[in-house]
Design an enzyme around this catalytic site. Structure first.
Site, PDB file in Angstrom:
ATOM      1  CD  GLU A 322      -2.802   1.191   1.611  1.00 32.14           C
ATOM      2  OE1 GLU A 322      -5.055   0.248   1.657  1.00 32.14           O
ATOM      3  OE2 GLU A 322      -2.690   1.246   3.458  1.00 32.14           O
ATOM      4  CG  HIS A 351       7.727 -30.032   4.378  1.00 32.27           C
ATOM      5  ND1 HIS A 351       7.995 -30.748   3.426  1.00 32.27           N
ATOM      6  CD2 HIS A 351       7.958 -29.705   4.355  1.00 32.27           C
ATOM      7  CE1 HIS A 351       8.935 -31.140   4.134  1.00 32.27           C
ATOM      8  NE2 HIS A 351       9.064 -30.649   4.888  1.00 32.27           N
ATOM      9  CE  LYS A 455     -11.527   2.744   2.611  1.00 31.01           C
ATOM     10  NZ  LYS A 455     -11.052   4.145   2.735  1.00 31.01           N
TER      11      LYS A 455
END
Length: 528
Positions: A322, A351, A455
């Protein structure tokens, strides 16, 4: 480079902070002295920029705001006595409130004391507190914390169902600078309804962490919530862990917040040194710049070899991406900056995706986090003279070596143990690194226009939904998607309208589809 030369390089580039017991090893980043020398003028500017920022310069010109998270752990640095006093008083209020909650001096109406916490927040208002809780909360905390960090109804239900028998002893933290951010607002409304469903007065369980005068602050004052703590306009969400945002939940869980602040302060002091080799944040910024050619060309893979640091990569993901993920530089030029961050924990990842790191696309550099202390107390032997912790250490060192042998760079950060001081130091180290790196590449690390764009786009979709539903409620016949779009004046939004209606139909909101679901253009839509 042979083993002897590598050993010499390790010693030459090793950084050690005696007070914190923290080591930083950048010897497996293959930059040379000429590269370092070429960056020194940029670092001179970065150090100067950082000094001005700490003095209170407007470092976020988009919002005309100072950037002052460094003052939180050293109020003497604050540019005014009023800011310094507020920081000190807020910390004292947080500690006093936490003590009263833990001792039962403040208790819920129907229980002797609070047993649980629901923390409602998004972004930095969740990721920092989650990381610190996972890393530092005691096994049996005075209050057990649960997070609502999304507007996912099923996720909210899971928390509320888990706590349904404890709701009468559950404290609620609502963390939102404005009070209007949809995710925490929605979470608060849903939690309020759950309390009302058990005939509990929400105000007697609620704490607001918000800006003075915000919508949330006004609600908390009007309804008489238990407490309100401030969020400052000079502290961004991703650097807010040392503010009320992080300190309130941490203190309630019994975490030593003063030790966390002290660790951050010690690291802040170390990262003010205007010499690259003697400044751990500068060494990290140098390494990041080298790895990605100053353009973020390689990802950062974070591998903490300690379960309690599992969420560190998620915390860094927001802090780094950000802050550094920017389209424009400070001169207005299009640059597309950023560093992608991902990771889980070692040795689990050996793994999983370490196979690709070792032999696949070399588009990354690794950050290995080493913790010297295995556990509190002695460890049993798994093999003669070997413990589980020895295996974990061996896996870290082996991964580092295997990566380097195949021309894959890595950084290793070593701390003596996971405690409040070292976690505070880690947070401060990466906060400073982000600021220095941003200066090196000439971007603003302290705004987030892309988040705001998202937004606004979401608000447009919700407005579109209101128009679509309003139209269908008035219409007497089923309409095609194209007809709906034309009638509401959104002819270019057919796909969005289809997806809105599909979601409403799946959630029994009265939407009826006629036609082939696999061919959206064939559908006729009505509301029953």
């Amino acid at each position: 480079m042979d083993a002897k030369a590598l050993w010499q390089r390790y010693q030459e580039w090793l950084y050690f902070h005696e007070g914190l017991g923290l080591y930083l090893d950048v010897s497996r980043m293959r930059f040379d002295d000429a590269f370092v020398k070429s960056l020194l003028p940029k670092f001179d500017k970065a150090f100067a920029d950082m000094a001005e920022l700490e003095k209170g310069a407007i470092a976020n010109p988009d919002e005309n705001r100072m950037v002052g998270h460094y003052w939180l752990r050293n109020p003497d640095l604050a540019p005014t006595p009023e800011i310094a006093q507020e920081i000190v008083q807020t910390l004292e209020q947080i500690e006093a409130f936490a003590e009263k909650i833990q001792t039962g001096a403040i208790h819920p109406p129907k229980a002797n004391r609070f047993t649980d916490i629901i923390s409602i927040g998004i972004g930095g208002s969740a990721l920092g507190p989650q990381f610190v809780a996972e890393a530092l909360a005691p096994e049996f905390p005075p209050l057990k914390i649960h997070f609502i960090d999304n507007t996912d109804p099923a996720g909210i239900d899971k928390i509320l169902t888990h706590l349904r028998n404890n709701l009468a002893s559950t404290l609620v933290l609502v963390i939102s600078k404005s009070g209007g951010t949809p995710e925490p607002r929605n979470g608060m409304i849903e939690v309020k309804k759950a309390y009302a469903g058990q005939n509990l007065d929400f105000a007697q369980y609620a704490v607001a962490i918000t800006s003075t005068g915000s919508n949330l602050d006004k609600v908390a004052q009007a309804e008489g919530w238990l407490a309100t703590f401030p969020m400052y306009d000079w502290v961004g969400g991703r650097t807010s862990e040392m503010s009320s945002v992080g300190l309130v939940p941490a203190a309630l869980q019994g975490i030593d917040v003063r030790a966390m602040l002290e660790g951050a302060k010690e690291m802040d002091d170390a990262t003010r040194v205007p010499e690259v080799k003697n400044n751990p944040a500068a060494l990290l910024a140098l390494s990041w710049y080298y790895s990605g050619n100053g353009k973020g060309e390689k990802d950062m893979v974070v591998l903490p070899y300690k379960d309690s640091l599992l969420l560190f990569s998620r915390y860094l993901q927001q802090l780094v991406m950000e802050s550094l993920g920017k389209e424009k530089d400070l001169d207005g030029k299009t640059v597309y900056q950023g560093i992608a961050v991902y990771g889980n924990k070692g040795s689990t990842d050996q793994h999983a995706y370490v196979q690709q790191l070792r032999e696949g696309v070399p588009n990354f550099f690794a950050t290995l986090i080493e913790v010297l202390e295995d556990r509190n107390g002695a460890s049993p032997e798994i093999d003669p003279g070997v413990t589980s912790g020895d295996y974990l250490s061996g896996f870290l060192l082996g991964t580092r070596q295997a990566l380097y042998e195949n021309q894959r760079d890595s950084i290793t950060v070593t701390i003596p143990q996971v405690n409040a001081r070292t976690v505070g130091a880690l947070i401060a180290l990466y906060e400073r690194t982000v600021g220095l790196y941003a200066s090196l590449v000439n971007i603003n690390a302290y705004h987030q226009p892309g988040v705001e764009a998202g937004k606004k786009a979401a608000a447009v979709i919700l407005d579109l939904q209101t128009k679509v539903v309003g139209l269908l409620q008035k219409e007497k016949t089923a309409l095609s998607l194209e007809q709906i779009a034309e009638k509401i004046g959104a002819a270019d939004q057919v796909e969005a309208i289809y997806k809105i209606l599909r979601h409403l139909q799946a959630n029994q909101r009265g939407v009826v589809f006629q036609g082939n679901l696999g061919q959206p253009s064939s559908l006729k839509v009505s509301i029953s």
